[in-house]
Design an enzyme around this catalytic site. Structure first.
Site, PDB file in Angstrom:
ATOM      1  N   PRO A  80       0.728  -1.116  -0.012  1.00  0.00           N
ATOM      2  CA  PRO A  80       0.039   0.165   0.006  1.00  0.00           C
ATOM      3  C   PRO A  80       0.852   1.246   0.067  1.00  0.00           C
ATOM      4  CG  PRO A  80      -0.064  -1.238   1.997  1.00  0.00           C
ATOM      5  CD  PRO A  80       0.622  -2.176   1.055  1.00  0.00           C
ATOM      6  N   GLU A  83       2.249  -7.613   8.705  1.00  0.00           N
ATOM      7  CA  GLU A  83       2.254  -6.171   8.912  1.00  0.00           C
ATOM      8  C   GLU A  83       3.086  -5.362   7.809  1.00  0.00           C
ATOM      9  OE1 GLU A  83       0.146  -4.683  11.006  1.00  0.00           O
ATOM     10  OE2 GLU A  83      -0.470  -6.954  11.193  1.00  0.00           O
ATOM     11  N   ARG A  85      -4.164  -7.781 -20.978  1.00  0.00           N
ATOM     12  CA  ARG A  85      -4.937  -7.309 -21.952  1.00  0.00           C
ATOM     13  C   ARG A  85      -4.113  -6.584 -23.014  1.00  0.00           C
ATOM     14  NH1 ARG A  85      -9.977  -6.497 -21.212  1.00  0.00           N
ATOM     15  NH2 ARG A  85      -9.915  -4.405 -22.490  1.00  0.00           N
ATOM     16  N   ASP A 102     -10.985   0.760 -24.571  1.00  0.00           N
ATOM     17  CA  ASP A 102     -11.211   1.087 -23.085  1.00  0.00           C
ATOM     18  C   ASP A 102     -11.144   2.240 -22.299  1.00  0.00           C
ATOM     19  OD1 ASP A 102     -11.160  -2.097 -23.105  1.00  0.00           O
ATOM     20  OD2 ASP A 102      -9.428  -2.320 -22.292  1.00  0.00           O
TER      21      ASP A 102
HETATM   22  N1  ADE Z   1      -0.795  -4.879  -0.156  1.00  0.00           N
HETATM   23  C1  ADE Z   1      -1.728  -4.589   0.810  1.00  0.00           C
HETATM   24  N2  ADE Z   1      -2.511  -3.500   0.499  1.00  0.00           N
HETATM   25  C2  ADE Z   1      -2.193  -3.254  -0.793  1.00  0.00           C
HETATM   26  C3  ADE Z   1      -2.408  -2.569  -1.871  1.00  0.00           C
HETATM   27  N3  ADE Z   1      -3.235  -1.589  -1.664  1.00  0.00           N
HETATM   28  N4  ADE Z   1      -1.967  -2.442  -3.210  1.00  0.00           N
HETATM   29  C4  ADE Z   1      -0.746  -3.436  -3.323  1.00  0.00           C
HETATM   30  N5  ADE Z   1      -0.417  -4.213  -2.513  1.00  0.00           N
HETATM   31  C5  ADE Z   1      -1.030  -4.389  -1.163  1.00  0.00           C
END
Ligand code: ADE
Length: 225
Positions: free
Chosen positions: A89, A116, A154, A169
């Site tokens: 993330p 984590e 794709r 697309d």
């Molecule tokens: N792993 C946990 N959350 C994620 C996300 N939003 N994008 C990519 N990998 C992740």
């Protein structure tokens, strides 16, 4: 194009790999996907790959050795080292521009995290690209890896049945392009008809209608943001 996925949950992938476009791409040898269990590089007799964080706190952290050694071994299996991508993330936000860029590569190595997070030294040593599919936290990178593969294949020539079908697309023409509304049979369903212009065979008028409606949808989406 070759994908290598490093994961703690390899069993998540076969169902997805066996379906639809991806299955077709694999059958036609346009796409190769290799799934690797990170536990193969564990030094622990119980095949553990995670540990408690130094400094305390909840949760578990993915250890440095299995990831670094797994990536190094897999990278060395072909001449092309490929692009190394960590799904997290904290990464750079994935969008269609990023998809197009990845599709020019012959090899992507995708590392899925769990727990984590990753021991920071994985990032310091391997210097991967860090990629996020959006500002939310998943339980791991596996679903994100599938999103990346799905979007990229794709764009590989020959994977889509109709060579032109990714051209219209959403986000493909410009960053801001949302695809126009589409209709198929029946012509009427529960009093909802199909716009007459789509039935009249006039290609110029149809193209104009589609442009106008794509623009309207795009505007609405951006207003809602
Ligand atoms: N792993 C946990 N959350 C994620 C996300 N939003 N994008 C990519 N990998 C992740």
């Amino acid at each position: 194009m070759r994908f290598d996925i490093l994961t703690l949950f390899p069993a998540i992938f076969p169902g997805y790999l066996g379906e639809s476009l991806l299955e077709k791409g694999i059958r036609r040898r346009l796409v190769e996907v290799h799934v690797h269990d990170l536990r193969n590089w564990s030094r622990d007799k119980h095949h553990k790959v995670d540990d408690r964080p130094f400094g305390g706190g909840p949760g578990m952290v993915l250890r440095v050795e299995p990831v670094v050694e797994g990536v190094e071994e897999i990278r060395g299996r072909t001449r092309d080292p490929g692009r190394l991508i960590l799904l997290t993330p904290q990464g750079k936000r994935f969008d269609q521009r990023y998809v197009r860029e990845l599709a020019t590569s012959n090899r992507l190595i995708l590392v899925c995290g769990r727990y984590e997070g990753f021991d920071q030294r994985i990032i310091d040593i391997l210097k991967p690209e860090e990629l996020s599919i959006g500002d939310f936290v998943l339980n791991g990178g596996e679903v994100a890896a599938m999103v990346v593969i799905d979007a990229v294949i794709r764009l590989i020539p020959g994977v889509l049945g109709d060579a032109t079908s990714s051209i219209d697309d959403s986000f493909s023409r410009e960053e801001d392009w949302i695809e126009f509304p589409q209709y198929t049979r029946p012509r009427t369903y529960r009093d909802h008809g199909v716009p007459d212009v789509l039935l009249n065979g006039n290609h110029e008028e149809i193209a104009e209608w589609r442009r106008a409606h794509a623009a309207r949808r795009t505007e609405r989406l951006r207003e809602a943001e």
